[in-house]
Write an enzyme that holds these catalytic residues in place. Structure first.
Site, PDB file in Angstrom:
ATOM      1  N   SER A  57       0.848  -1.180   0.000  1.00 43.53           N
ATOM      2  CA  SER A  57       0.000   0.000   0.000  1.00 43.53           C
ATOM      3  C   SER A  57       0.892   1.241   0.000  1.00 43.53           C
ATOM      4  CB  SER A  57      -0.919   0.018   1.221  1.00 43.53           C
ATOM      5  OG  SER A  57      -0.154   0.149   2.409  1.00 43.53           O
ATOM      6  N   LYS A  58       0.237   2.392   0.002  1.00 39.68           N
ATOM      7  CA  LYS A  58       1.006   3.646  -0.037  1.00 39.68           C
ATOM      8  C   LYS A  58       1.926   3.793   1.170  1.00 39.68           C
ATOM      9  CE  LYS A  58      -2.317   6.223  -2.814  1.00 39.68           C
ATOM     10  NZ  LYS A  58      -3.267   7.367  -2.873  1.00 39.68           N
ATOM     11  N   ARG A  59       1.506   3.230   2.319  1.00 33.18           N
ATOM     12  CA  ARG A  59       2.342   3.373   3.498  1.00 33.18           C
ATOM     13  C   ARG A  59       3.636   2.566   3.381  1.00 33.18           C
ATOM     14  NH1 ARG A  59       1.770  -0.753   7.434  1.00 33.18           N
ATOM     15  NH2 ARG A  59       0.171  -2.307   6.944  1.00 33.18           N
TER      16      ARG A  59
END
Length: 267
Positions: free
Chosen positions: A258-260
């Site tokens: 994911s973006k994290r």
């Protein structure tokens, strides 16, 4: 071996990421090995998030990667059109088949109502599924809701005798072998959304059948969608394609990228 036709079907709601590129690569290589055809299908039924700009970037990135397709939005073929937004008449045709059989019903439940039910199920340790609240609406109740201007979805009635479902749905998978799902945990699912666009599962089945896709090769996050799709194939008396669900590329903590995690677009 049968004529091999694979497909890569991105949603133009953002950039092409590494996981999608890897799925495209498997489809390309499998089709090439068997002298088959790779179809590029754009699944743009998310009318809010889908953009022409995202589609252009995805196609550009696939070309940069050297993953050519033989049929697609920019390469017309005998099985087009290749954008789902241009195939609405196809989904309307097949949902009418279910309507004529009495295997679908109007569902007037709102998103907020459905979300409350989902949270309640999770809080009680149950698998969230639609409880069939609108399955037994009377004609008068339906007319009342429509007179109020309430929108509705078309849901498949899994209790319909026309479907004749057993206790289990078995997914024959080329990677995992047979995967078993309990039918009662699936719940009546949406075929046509309140905006008139098809759900992912319904559009996917109609398109794969009409585009003569022989092998559905995709990430295993779609494995739980497959029993719903098999129900639709069987209800329409269509032969199943071969399914192959690939393991996903995971983050260091073994969760989906994911973006994290700093997931990076191909571009």
């Amino acid at each position: 071996m049968e004529t091999v036709r694979t497909r890569f079907a991105p949603s133009p709601t953002g950039s092409l990421h590494v996981g999608g590129a890897r799925t495209a690569l498997f489809n390309y290589l499998f089709a090439r090995k068997h002298h088959g055809t790779l179809v590029l299908r754009v699944e743009d039924t998310d009318v809010v998030r889908s953009t022409e700009a995202s589609e252009a970037v995805i196609l550009q990135d696939l070309k940069w990667l050297g993953l050519p397709w033989q049929e697609g939005p920019d390469k017309p073929g005998a099985f087009g059109p290749y954008r789902q937004s241009e195939r609405l008449d196809r989904y309307e045709k097949w949902v009418k088949v279910f309507q004529e059989k009495g295997s679908v019903y109007r569902c007037f439940c709102t998103e907020n109502e459905l979300e409350r039910k989902r949270k309640a199920a999770l809080a009680s340790g149950q698998t969230p599924r639609y409880d069939g609240q609108c399955r037994s609406l009377t004609r008068e109740e339906i007319q009342h809701f429509e007179s109020e201007g309430k929108t509705f979805t078309w849901r498949l009635n899994l209790a319909s005798p026309n479907l004749a479902l057993g206790k289990e749905i078995v997914v024959p998978d080329l990677v995992r072998g047979e995967v078993h799902f309990e039918t009662e945990l699936i719940g009546d699912f949406v075929l046509i959304k309140s905006n008139g666009y098809p759900s992912y599962n319904f559009a996917c089945v109609v398109d794969d059948h009409e585009m003569a896709i022989s092998h559905v090769i995709r990430g295993d996050e779609h494995l739980t969608n497959t029993p719903r799709q098999i129900i639709l194939y069987q209800a329409l008396s269509w032969p199943l394609p071969s399914f192959a669900h690939l393991s996903m590329i995971l983050a260091p903590d073994h969760t989906k990228l994911s973006k994290r995690h700093g997931t990076t677009a191909v571009s």
